[in-house]
Design a protein around this motif. Structure first.
Motif, PDB file in Angstrom:
ATOM      1  N   TYR A 269       0.713  -1.258  -0.108  1.00 22.11           N
ATOM      2  CA  TYR A 269      -0.018   0.155   0.073  1.00 22.11           C
ATOM      3  C   TYR A 269       0.865   1.335   0.013  1.00 22.11           C
ATOM      4  N   LEU A 270       1.959   1.353   0.446  1.00 27.16           N
ATOM      5  CA  LEU A 270       2.783   2.349   0.633  1.00 27.16           C
ATOM      6  C   LEU A 270       3.627   2.822  -0.781  1.00 27.16           C
ATOM      7  N   GLU A 271       3.481   1.977  -1.641  1.00 25.17           N
ATOM      8  CA  GLU A 271       4.287   2.010  -2.953  1.00 25.17           C
ATOM      9  C   GLU A 271       4.017   3.523  -3.597  1.00 25.17           C
ATOM     10  N   ALA A 272       2.586   3.451  -4.014  1.00 26.18           N
ATOM     11  CA  ALA A 272       2.036   4.667  -4.616  1.00 26.18           C
ATOM     12  C   ALA A 272       2.349   6.000  -3.775  1.00 26.18           C
ATOM     13  N   PHE A 273       2.343   5.874  -2.481  1.00 28.78           N
ATOM     14  CA  PHE A 273       2.553   7.208  -1.645  1.00 28.78           C
ATOM     15  C   PHE A 273       3.920   7.474  -1.661  1.00 28.78           C
ATOM     16  N   LYS A 274       4.983   6.341  -1.641  1.00 29.43           N
ATOM     17  CA  LYS A 274       6.306   6.767  -1.761  1.00 29.43           C
ATOM     18  C   LYS A 274       6.719   7.370  -2.965  1.00 29.43           C
ATOM     19  N   ALA A 275       6.116   6.806  -4.167  1.00 26.35           N
ATOM     20  CA  ALA A 275       6.398   7.030  -5.370  1.00 26.35           C
ATOM     21  C   ALA A 275       5.979   8.798  -5.685  1.00 26.35           C
ATOM     22  N   ARG A 276       5.007   9.200  -4.731  1.00 26.97           N
ATOM     23  CA  ARG A 276       4.493  10.805  -4.909  1.00 26.97           C
ATOM     24  C   ARG A 276       5.302  11.431  -3.864  1.00 26.97           C
ATOM     25  N   GLY A 277       5.782  10.966  -2.999  1.00 18.72           N
ATOM     26  CA  GLY A 277       6.427  11.466  -1.472  1.00 18.72           C
ATOM     27  C   GLY A 277       5.135  12.208  -0.742  1.00 18.72           C
ATOM     28  N   LEU A 278       4.184  11.435  -0.591  1.00 15.78           N
ATOM     29  CA  LEU A 278       3.056  11.786   0.283  1.00 15.78           C
ATOM     30  C   LEU A 278       3.408  10.868   1.554  1.00 15.78           C
ATOM     31  N   GLU A 279       3.180  11.482   2.600  1.00 13.56           N
ATOM     32  CA  GLU A 279       3.348  11.114   4.043  1.00 13.56           C
ATOM     33  C   GLU A 279       2.201  10.208   4.627  1.00 13.56           C
ATOM     34  N   VAL A 280       2.403   9.107   5.026  1.00 13.07           N
ATOM     35  CA  VAL A 280       1.387   8.214   5.642  1.00 13.07           C
ATOM     36  C   VAL A 280       1.514   8.033   7.276  1.00 13.07           C
ATOM     37  N   ILE A 281       0.649   8.145   7.898  1.00 15.77           N
ATOM     38  CA  ILE A 281       0.529   8.104   9.201  1.00 15.77           C
ATOM     39  C   ILE A 281       0.499   6.587   9.364  1.00 15.77           C
ATOM     40  N   TYR A 282       1.145   5.877  10.539  1.00 13.90           N
ATOM     41  CA  TYR A 282       1.234   4.523  10.886  1.00 13.90           C
ATOM     42  C   TYR A 282       0.385   4.325  12.140  1.00 13.90           C
ATOM     43  N   CYS A 283      -0.787   3.453  12.075  1.00 10.37           N
ATOM     44  CA  CYS A 283      -1.435   3.159  13.216  1.00 10.37           C
ATOM     45  C   CYS A 283      -1.310   1.891  13.610  1.00 10.37           C
ATOM     46  N   PHE A 284      -0.836   1.554  14.874  1.00  9.56           N
ATOM     47  CA  PHE A 284      -0.503   0.116  15.520  1.00  9.56           C
ATOM     48  C   PHE A 284      -1.486  -0.454  16.289  1.00  9.56           C
ATOM     49  N   ASP A 307      -5.849   2.244   2.200  1.00  5.66           N
ATOM     50  CA  ASP A 307      -5.976   1.041   1.627  1.00  5.66           C
ATOM     51  C   ASP A 307      -7.472   1.144   0.915  1.00  5.66           C
ATOM     52  N   GLN A 308      -7.726   2.292   1.038  1.00  2.00           N
ATOM     53  CA  GLN A 308      -9.208   2.475   0.270  1.00  2.00           C
ATOM     54  C   GLN A 308      -9.055   2.770  -1.206  1.00  2.00           C
ATOM     55  N   ASP A 309     -10.197   2.343  -2.032  1.00  2.00           N
ATOM     56  CA  ASP A 309     -10.215   2.487  -3.320  1.00  2.00           C
ATOM     57  C   ASP A 309     -10.294   3.777  -3.863  1.00  2.00           C
ATOM     58  N   GLU A 310     -10.329   4.124  -4.942  1.00  2.00           N
ATOM     59  CA  GLU A 310     -10.778   5.436  -5.698  1.00  2.00           C
ATOM     60  C   GLU A 310      -9.953   6.571  -4.960  1.00  2.00           C
ATOM     61  N   LEU A 311      -8.835   6.594  -4.848  1.00  2.00           N
ATOM     62  CA  LEU A 311      -8.006   7.693  -3.965  1.00  2.00           C
ATOM     63  C   LEU A 311      -7.311   8.358  -5.428  1.00  2.00           C
ATOM     64  N   ASP A 312      -7.392   9.733  -5.461  1.00  2.00           N
ATOM     65  CA  ASP A 312      -6.694  10.317  -6.610  1.00  2.00           C
ATOM     66  C   ASP A 312      -5.508  11.021  -5.943  1.00  2.00           C
ATOM     67  N   LEU A 313      -4.409  10.449  -6.085  1.00  2.00           N
ATOM     68  CA  LEU A 313      -3.044  10.656  -5.529  1.00  2.00           C
ATOM     69  C   LEU A 313      -2.320  11.245  -6.445  1.00  2.00           C
ATOM     70  N   GLY A 314      -2.464  11.524  -7.775  1.00  2.00           N
ATOM     71  CA  GLY A 314      -1.948  12.701  -8.512  1.00  2.00           C
ATOM     72  C   GLY A 314      -0.664  11.780  -9.240  1.00  2.00           C
ATOM     73  N   GLU A 315       0.156  12.417 -10.031  1.00  2.00           N
ATOM     74  CA  GLU A 315       1.127  11.924 -10.887  1.00  2.00           C
ATOM     75  C   GLU A 315       2.186  11.363  -9.903  1.00  2.00           C
ATOM     76  N   SER A 316       2.923  10.471 -10.177  1.00  2.00           N
ATOM     77  CA  SER A 316       4.061   9.776  -9.458  1.00  2.00           C
ATOM     78  C   SER A 316       5.159  10.412  -9.789  1.00  2.00           C
TER      79      SER A 316
END
Length: 456
Positions: A269-284, A307-316
């Motif tokens: 799940y992190l692949e798309a966010f790392k590719a776009r430089g987007l930060e993700v909060i970790y919930c344990f 992990d939701q569908d239909e997220l508009d993350l922009g260009e990588s």
């Protein structure tokens, strides 16, 4: 009648029934006096010994009480052996007359497995104990606090039961709750190290407050702390810190749930966010999903599970790796996989741009429940002996990586060897479910793996 040996006073003689004779024992009388009359200003003697030796520290000015006296009073009041992490000593005249001394302990019994903590802030009126454990005074998420609240506005001529339902008591609790939240914010600004100790010990209670205390939810959300994809392991960030680092135009705060940092970062799940430089909060922690669901927004930014569908993350920001499967073949593969897997297992199969290294991704199609929350509710249903799979079926969309070698090979295999292609398609889907924590029964997957290994 005049008491013998006394120049003035009243003698009261109490006759006890046989079954209550233990109330005449010195130890029992002493315990009652110490519990309810420890702090009254007039001396109370029992067989010539003064019983009420404790001082009402909460009625003194802050400058009159030493640090050692604060700590000693905490041990006496809370019947504790540890020292407090912090204390809040304040008085107010409006909207109610309040004198309070509230302690934050240094240990969390619930964390040690001792069950739910009982309310520990005693309610007094003019030094007289009204209730040692008033459950209706403070909201339940503040049950870890210890100390004393004294209000001269509380009427003493009504029973404890009616006191617990009194609007005065509720108002008193509201004032103290707001003051304590403000106090924690001040600690965070002045002594971040102390605040982190409090958070790591009692953060789960603050999270509970965000999920249950609508009145204080907004202020409590500013105290939340999490690791994220842009913090070092073990380092925490606030939601405000996340917002301050957000990219221009970013509308959402993204979070991912998992049992550990390693589990989250090893998933797809992190692949798309790392590719776009987007930060993700970790919930344990299991409660985090409820926190995010009930909070919904922070500073007008939506809280969205990654992990939701239909997220508009922009260009990588990264250049695509490898050639994409031609659209005609890709569309045919998606349609074939949806038919092969069946509508009862997958709602839709599409190609997407979220994946970089993984061949496929199971996306949560249920916006009201994250996959982590579903796992927790499934465990609860299982513990009750209920049919958890029937009660909470997973709503899953499968997204394929059109550049991955496995997906390209599968597109060819479905036309040349349909039986093997079906096994591979099902294995790709189950692998994606495993990454999402949604595979309920691995036994069929193991049998299929044996078939695939036989073919190899």
């Amino acid at each position: 009648c005049a008491a013998e040996g006394q120049r003035r006073g009243t003698k009261i003689v109490i006759t006890l029934k046989e079954e209550y004779k233990d109330f005449a024992q010195e130890s029992r009388v002493k315990s009652v006096l110490e519990r309810y009359s420890s702090y009254i200003e007039f001396p109370v003697n029992l067989n010539g010994e003064k019983v009420n030796t404790a001082q009402a520290v909460w009625l003194k000015g802050k400058s009159e009480v030493t640090e050692e006296e604060y700590k000693e009073f905490y041990k006496f009041q809370a019947k504790a052996y540890d020292e407090p992490l912090d204390w809040m000593h304040f008085s107010a005249d409006a909207p109610l007359a309040i004198n309070a001394l509230i302690y934050t302990p240094s240990t969390n019994p619930e964390m040690l497995g001792f069950g739910k903590t009982d309310a520990g802030v005693a309610l007094h009126c003019r030094k007289i104990l009204i209730d040692p454990e008033p459950t209706e005074l403070l909201p339940e998420w503040l049950r870890f606090l210890k100390g004393v609240v004294d209000s001269a506005d509380l009427p003493l001529n009504i029973s404890r039961e009616s006191m617990q339902d009194s609007s005065l008591v509720r108002k008193l609790g509201e004032v103290i709750s707001k003051r304590y939240i403000k106090h924690l914010a001040e600690i965070d600004r002045k002594d971040s190290e102390k605040f982190e100790k409090i958070w790591r010990t009692f953060g789960v209670f603050i999270k509970e407050g965000v999920a249950t205390d609508m009145m204080n939810r907004e202020k409590l959300s500013e105290l939340l702390r999490y690791e994220s994809s842009m913090t070092e392991p073990g380092k925490l960030t606030s939601l405000q810190g996340y917002v301050d680092r957000m990219k221009d135009g970013q509308k959402s705060i993204y979070f991912l749930s998992g049992s550990s940092r390693k589990v989250i970062e090893s998933g797809p799940y992190l692949e798309a966010f790392k590719a776009r430089g987007l930060e993700v909060i970790y919930c344990f922690e299991p409660i985090d999903d409820f926190v995010m669901t009930h909070l919904h927004q922070f500073k007008e930014k939506d809280l969205v599970s990654a992990d939701q569908d239909e997220l508009d993350l922009g260009e990588s920001n990264e250049a695509p790796q490898g050639e994409e499967l031609p659209k005609e073949q890709l569309d045919a593969l998606c349609a074939w996989m949806k038919e092969t897997l069946g509508e009862n297992r997958v709602k839709d199969v599409t190609a997407g741009q979220r994946l970089v290294e993984s061949p496929a991704l199971a996306l949560n199609a249920d916006k009201m429940m994250s996959s982590h929350m579903r796992r927790m509710m499934k465990a609860v249903a299982q513990s009750r002996g209920e049919d958890e799979s029937a009660a909470m079926p997973a709503a899953v969309n499968l997204q394929l990586n059109p550049r991955h070698g496995l997906i390209k090979r599968l597109a060819e295999l479905k036309d040349s060897d349909a039986d093997t292609a079906k096994l591979v398609a099902e294995q790709v889907f189950d692998n994606a479910l495993i990454s999402a924590g949604l595979l309920d029964d691995p036994r069929t997957m193991i049998a299929r793996l044996h078939q695939l290994l036989e073919k190899v």
